[in-house]
Design a protein around this motif. Structure first.
Motif, PDB file in Angstrom:
ATOM      1  N   GLN A   1      -2.334  11.134  11.216  1.00 41.91           N
ATOM      2  CA  GLN A   1      -1.106  11.052  10.414  1.00 41.91           C
ATOM      3  C   GLN A   1      -1.401  11.087   8.912  1.00 41.91           C
ATOM      4  O   GLN A   1      -0.653  10.527   8.112  1.00 41.91           O
ATOM      5  CB  GLN A   1      -0.342   9.775  10.771  1.00 41.91           C
ATOM      6  CG  GLN A   1       0.140   9.714  12.199  1.00 41.91           C
ATOM      7  CD  GLN A   1       1.319  10.612  12.456  1.00 41.91           C
ATOM      8  OE1 GLN A   1       2.025  11.031  11.545  1.00 41.91           O
ATOM      9  NE2 GLN A   1       1.551  10.934  13.715  1.00 41.91           N
ATOM     10  N   SER A   2      -2.461  11.767   8.522  1.00 40.54           N
ATOM     11  CA  SER A   2      -2.856  11.815   7.105  1.00 40.54           C
ATOM     12  C   SER A   2      -1.744  12.307   6.187  1.00 40.54           C
ATOM     13  O   SER A   2      -1.672  11.925   5.019  1.00 40.54           O
ATOM     14  CB  SER A   2      -4.077  12.718   6.926  1.00 40.54           C
ATOM     15  OG  SER A   2      -5.191  12.168   7.582  1.00 40.54           O
TER      16      SER A   2
ATOM     17  N   GLU B   1      -0.950   4.433   8.625  1.00 40.70           N
ATOM     18  CA  GLU B   1      -2.397   4.389   8.438  1.00 40.70           C
ATOM     19  C   GLU B   1      -3.142   4.825   9.686  1.00 40.70           C
ATOM     20  O   GLU B   1      -4.194   5.446   9.604  1.00 40.70           O
ATOM     21  CB  GLU B   1      -2.822   2.963   8.057  1.00 40.70           C
ATOM     22  CG  GLU B   1      -2.295   2.518   6.701  1.00 40.70           C
ATOM     23  CD  GLU B   1      -2.643   1.076   6.387  1.00 40.70           C
ATOM     24  OE1 GLU B   1      -3.506   0.486   7.080  1.00 40.70           O
ATOM     25  OE2 GLU B   1      -2.044   0.537   5.441  1.00 40.70           O
ATOM     26  N   THR B   2      -2.592   4.488  10.874  1.00 40.90           N
ATOM     27  CA  THR B   2      -3.343   4.665  12.100  1.00 40.90           C
ATOM     28  C   THR B   2      -2.422   5.061  13.245  1.00 40.90           C
ATOM     29  O   THR B   2      -1.341   4.500  13.393  1.00 40.90           O
ATOM     30  CB  THR B   2      -4.063   3.345  12.480  1.00 40.90           C
ATOM     31  OG1 THR B   2      -4.813   2.891  11.352  1.00 40.90           O
ATOM     32  CG2 THR B   2      -4.985   3.524  13.656  1.00 40.90           C
ATOM     33  N   THR B   3      -2.886   6.013  14.061  1.00 37.40           N
ATOM     34  CA  THR B   3      -2.228   6.311  15.329  1.00 37.40           C
ATOM     35  C   THR B   3      -2.932   5.469  16.387  1.00 37.40           C
ATOM     36  O   THR B   3      -4.163   5.446  16.458  1.00 37.40           O
ATOM     37  CB  THR B   3      -2.343   7.806  15.674  1.00 37.40           C
ATOM     38  OG1 THR B   3      -1.673   8.551  14.655  1.00 37.40           O
ATOM     39  CG2 THR B   3      -1.716   8.117  17.016  1.00 37.40           C
TER      40      THR B   3
ATOM     41  N   LEU C   1      -4.397  -1.486  24.273  1.00 37.99           N
ATOM     42  CA  LEU C   1      -4.872  -0.610  23.212  1.00 37.99           C
ATOM     43  C   LEU C   1      -6.212  -0.030  23.637  1.00 37.99           C
ATOM     44  O   LEU C   1      -7.132  -0.754  23.981  1.00 37.99           O
ATOM     45  CB  LEU C   1      -5.005  -1.394  21.907  1.00 37.99           C
ATOM     46  CG  LEU C   1      -5.415  -0.600  20.674  1.00 37.99           C
ATOM     47  CD1 LEU C   1      -4.400   0.491  20.364  1.00 37.99           C
ATOM     48  CD2 LEU C   1      -5.547  -1.545  19.473  1.00 37.99           C
ATOM     49  N   GLY C   2      -6.302   1.309  23.615  1.00 39.62           N
ATOM     50  CA  GLY C   2      -7.524   1.963  24.073  1.00 39.62           C
ATOM     51  C   GLY C   2      -8.239   2.769  23.010  1.00 39.62           C
ATOM     52  O   GLY C   2      -9.337   3.246  23.224  1.00 39.62           O
ATOM     53  N   GLY C   3      -7.618   2.914  21.843  1.00 36.93           N
ATOM     54  CA  GLY C   3      -8.265   3.681  20.785  1.00 36.93           C
ATOM     55  C   GLY C   3      -7.335   3.894  19.603  1.00 36.93           C
ATOM     56  O   GLY C   3      -6.141   3.629  19.681  1.00 36.93           O
ATOM     57  N   VAL C   4      -7.923   4.369  18.513  1.00 37.00           N
ATOM     58  CA  VAL C   4      -7.147   4.617  17.301  1.00 37.00           C
ATOM     59  C   VAL C   4      -7.628   5.906  16.637  1.00 37.00           C
ATOM     60  O   VAL C   4      -8.729   6.386  16.906  1.00 37.00           O
ATOM     61  CB  VAL C   4      -7.252   3.454  16.285  1.00 37.00           C
ATOM     62  CG1 VAL C   4      -6.815   2.144  16.898  1.00 37.00           C
ATOM     63  CG2 VAL C   4      -8.649   3.325  15.725  1.00 37.00           C
TER      64      VAL C   4
END
Length: 181
Positions: free
Chosen positions: A164-165, A171-173, A156-159
């Protein structure tokens, strides 16, 4: 082309275009990845849903000829007994990563190594182009896919909490990366 367990991985050509969307099967959403950022590192926990549900992405209607014999993008299809059972669609991204636009395996063949073979093909393609790694994004409610990426060496490198609002269940990409050594 590579062969393993009677699976053939082939680059897209005009004869295979009709097979692309056949890999777009339903998949189960049974849990969520909950990311956390502390001391400069991403980690996450998993939360299982009380009730799983199945979804299917809409078929894509791209100009598939743009993925044939190109240096900056490719689409590889997995076949077993002349049946298309999986695909991976990749591009050479601006940041020297091979960005995986899509990876899919037909439901009946999940867990059989098709996804791993497709990722291996993408990695070979990326290394031929001297790229530094592979990247992709997944939604936080697709725990099965995220587990698969981790098993294949992605971190995992970021969110992104806004991308995706418009989608109420997401909730999170999540941005996953696999760096080459």
């Amino acid at each position: 082309m590579s062969h393993e367990n009677n699976i053939i991985i082939s680059p897209l050509n005009n004869d295979f275009i009709e097979d692309i969307n056949t890999t777009n099967d339903y998949f189960e959403l049974y849990g969520r990845v909950v990311p956390s950022f502390q001391s400069g590192k991403w980690s996450y926990t998993e939360v299982l849903f009380d009730e799983a549900r199945e979804i299917r992405f809409p078929d894509e209607k791209l100009d598939w000829s743009q993925y044939i014999n190109q240096d900056d993008k490719a689409l590889f299809l997995a076949y077993m007994d002349n049946t298309c059972i999986g695909q991976i669609r990749i591009i050479k991204d601006w940041n020297r990563f091979c960005y995986i636009e899509n990876i899919a395996t037909k439901k009946d063949y999940r867990g059989s190594g098709v996804g791993k073979l497709l990722l291996n093909q993408a990695e070979e393609w990326a290394k031929e182009r001297k790229l530094i790694g592979m990247s992709l994004e997944a939604q936080d409610d697709n725990l099965g896919a995220c587990r698969f990426y981790v098993k294949q060496g992605f971190i995992l490198g970021g969110v992104d909490t806004l991308k995706q609002s418009y989608t109420p269940n997401i909730e999170t990409t999540l941005y996953w990366y696999k760096l080459f050594q």
